[in-house]
Design an enzyme around this catalytic site. Sequence first.
Site, PDB file in Angstrom:
ATOM      1  CB  SER A  68      -0.981  -0.010   1.174  1.00 54.07           C
ATOM      2  OG  SER A  68      -1.966  -0.980   0.941  1.00 54.07           O
ATOM      3  CE  LYS A 115      -9.170  -5.483   5.658  1.00 54.65           C
ATOM      4  NZ  LYS A 115      -9.516  -6.116   4.380  1.00 54.65           N
ATOM      5  CD  GLU A 132     -25.998  -1.221   1.550  1.00 55.99           C
ATOM      6  OE1 GLU A 132     -25.393  -1.032   0.466  1.00 55.99           O
ATOM      7  OE2 GLU A 132     -27.202  -1.514   1.600  1.00 55.99           O
ATOM      8  CG  ASP A 179     -11.437  -4.875   1.168  1.00 58.84           C
ATOM      9  OD1 ASP A 179     -10.464  -4.267   0.674  1.00 58.84           O
ATOM     10  OD2 ASP A 179     -11.435  -5.299   2.341  1.00 58.84           O
ATOM     11  N   GLY A 234     -15.450 -11.194   6.355  1.00 57.25           N
ATOM     12  CA  GLY A 234     -15.579  -9.777   6.049  1.00 57.25           C
ATOM     13  C   GLY A 234     -15.455  -9.480   4.560  1.00 57.25           C
ATOM     14  NE  ARG A 265     -17.610 -15.686   9.664  1.00 61.34           N
ATOM     15  CZ  ARG A 265     -16.296 -15.527   9.574  1.00 61.34           C
ATOM     16  NH1 ARG A 265     -15.499 -16.561   9.477  1.00 61.34           N
ATOM     17  NH2 ARG A 265     -15.780 -14.322   9.610  1.00 61.34           N
TER      18      ARG A 265
HETATM   19  P1  NAP Z   1     -12.224 -13.771   7.437  1.00 53.19           P
HETATM   20  O1  NAP Z   1     -13.196 -12.707   7.837  1.00 53.19           O
HETATM   21  O2  NAP Z   1     -11.430 -14.457   8.491  1.00 53.19           O
HETATM   22  O3  NAP Z   1     -13.046 -14.885   6.614  1.00 53.19           O
HETATM   23  C1  NAP Z   1     -12.409 -15.983   6.057  1.00 53.19           C
HETATM   24  C2  NAP Z   1     -13.439 -16.873   5.341  1.00 53.19           C
HETATM   25  O4  NAP Z   1     -12.736 -17.917   4.680  1.00 53.19           O
HETATM   26  C3  NAP Z   1     -14.443 -17.516   6.264  1.00 53.19           C
HETATM   27  O5  NAP Z   1     -15.674 -17.614   5.596  1.00 53.19           O
HETATM   28  C4  NAP Z   1     -13.846 -18.901   6.508  1.00 53.19           C
HETATM   29  O6  NAP Z   1     -14.794 -19.907   6.749  1.00 53.19           O
HETATM   30  C5  NAP Z   1     -13.196 -19.184   5.169  1.00 53.19           C
HETATM   31  N1  NAP Z   1     -12.046 -20.084   5.325  1.00 53.19           N
HETATM   32  C6  NAP Z   1     -10.922 -19.819   6.018  1.00 53.19           C
HETATM   33  N2  NAP Z   1     -10.068 -20.878   5.936  1.00 53.19           N
HETATM   34  C7  NAP Z   1     -10.715 -21.813   5.174  1.00 53.19           C
HETATM   35  C8  NAP Z   1     -10.375 -23.124   4.755  1.00 53.19           C
HETATM   36  N3  NAP Z   1      -9.200 -23.689   5.094  1.00 53.19           N
HETATM   37  N4  NAP Z   1     -11.255 -23.808   3.995  1.00 53.19           N
HETATM   38  C9  NAP Z   1     -12.465 -23.243   3.656  1.00 53.19           C
HETATM   39  N5  NAP Z   1     -12.840 -22.010   4.042  1.00 53.19           N
HETATM   40  C10 NAP Z   1     -11.976 -21.301   4.794  1.00 53.19           C
HETATM   41  O7  NAP Z   1     -11.152 -13.222   6.396  1.00 53.19           O
HETATM   42  P2  NAP Z   1     -11.320 -11.994   5.392  1.00 53.19           P
HETATM   43  O8  NAP Z   1     -10.949 -10.746   6.098  1.00 53.19           O
HETATM   44  O9  NAP Z   1     -12.644 -12.084   4.731  1.00 53.19           O
HETATM   45  O10 NAP Z   1     -10.149 -12.260   4.337  1.00 53.19           O
HETATM   46  C11 NAP Z   1     -10.205 -13.294   3.375  1.00 53.19           C
HETATM   47  C12 NAP Z   1      -9.070 -13.135   2.370  1.00 53.19           C
HETATM   48  O11 NAP Z   1      -9.307 -11.967   1.583  1.00 53.19           O
HETATM   49  C13 NAP Z   1      -7.670 -12.948   2.984  1.00 53.19           C
HETATM   50  O12 NAP Z   1      -6.806 -13.848   2.352  1.00 53.19           O
HETATM   51  C14 NAP Z   1      -7.306 -11.515   2.643  1.00 53.19           C
HETATM   52  O13 NAP Z   1      -5.923 -11.336   2.440  1.00 53.19           O
HETATM   53  C15 NAP Z   1      -8.070 -11.329   1.341  1.00 53.19           C
HETATM   54  N6  NAP Z   1      -8.327  -9.919   0.990  1.00 53.19           N
HETATM   55  C16 NAP Z   1      -7.834  -9.437  -0.193  1.00 53.19           C
HETATM   56  C17 NAP Z   1      -8.070  -8.130  -0.554  1.00 53.19           C
HETATM   57  C18 NAP Z   1      -7.537  -7.597  -1.845  1.00 53.19           C
HETATM   58  O14 NAP Z   1      -7.466  -6.365  -2.002  1.00 53.19           O
HETATM   59  N7  NAP Z   1      -7.170  -8.419  -2.804  1.00 53.19           N
HETATM   60  C19 NAP Z   1      -8.827  -7.291   0.278  1.00 53.19           C
HETATM   61  C20 NAP Z   1      -9.331  -7.818   1.463  1.00 53.19           C
HETATM   62  C21 NAP Z   1      -9.065  -9.138   1.807  1.00 53.19           C
HETATM   63  P3  NAP Z   1     -15.445 -20.162   8.208  1.00 53.19           P
HETATM   64  O15 NAP Z   1     -16.522 -19.125   8.370  1.00 53.19           O
HETATM   65  O16 NAP Z   1     -15.966 -21.537   8.138  1.00 53.19           O
HETATM   66  O17 NAP Z   1     -14.316 -19.991   9.200  1.00 53.19           O
END
Ligand code: NAP
Length: 280
Positions: free
Chosen positions: A28, A77, A89, A113, A140, A166
Amino acid sequence: MGGVSRGMISGKTGLLALVGQPVGHSLSPAMHNAAFVADGLDFVYICLDVDPDDLPAAVRGLEALKLRGFNVTMPHKRAMIPLVDELDEEARISGAVNTVVIEDSGLRGFNTDGGGMVMACQEAGIELSGKSALVFGAGGTAAAVAVAFGNAGVAELHIANRSVERAAQLRDELHGTGMAGLVVHHLDAVPDAEIVVNATPLGMKEDDPMPVPAGYVREGRVFCDVVYRPGTQTPLVRLARQRTVPVVAGDRMLLYQGVLAQMLWTGREPNIKAMDSAIS
Ligand code: NAP
């Protein structure tokens, strides 16, 4: 106009920051500072490593120091939600803030995002309006993408998550926004959809299992991966490209969530080319 454009920091230079832990690897600062230089804006963007217990004190400090705003990344976050005075929202439904604007009246929390992924799809010429989408994950990022896809006119949205509870919770939240056609599926029952989004962290490591069965990656579908790995492709992106299936990689989402954040801070569209070159 700016000290930064001349490679100098002046007494008037505005400060922006990324708050997270760890932050040392973040792209960033390079991305935002490249645009400030290209646009001649007198801002500087730095990274701040903040312990979870110190987040409320750090946020009060950023406000006291009159920053224009800041980005928020893992693991803060979700914890930012009660620390802002206003929520958009996407931030409210996703339960996650990634961008804060500091105003005299208080802190405004946003989540750019999902909008970032929508812009990345637009860049790739992918039409979302009227389409069916399947989002893997219910965290999220999945929620932010779901809200933004709904606002972009996606007609039917399926959510598949490891934890069905969830997914059901997210479905209920999204129903409150008036979005139609929401179905929650367990991973065993993957529906057909035109646009498939990986919104889980699967793919961050090379030996992670694929978020979708390999056979699912085929012509007639478009794939979007939120995961980005600097300098390399995720297994999902690699497989889609091998099979000439259209795919939007996580680094494009990263770019456009940054573009949207910068627009919130400066009120103008940044130099996207400069930001893109800085992270490519
Ligand atoms: P989060 O709130 O912790 O949610 C993770 C989700 O993935 C949950 O639904 C979880 O399922 C699922 N999950 C985790 N491990 C898993 C596995 N081994 N098998 C199946 N499902 C699994 O995380 P988040 O903040 O949404 O972030 C998710 C990803 O988005 C991260 O890798 C982050 O780096 C990426 N991201 C990228 C950007 C970008 O600009 N490219 C922006 C934001 C985030 P459960 O509910 O069952 O635990």
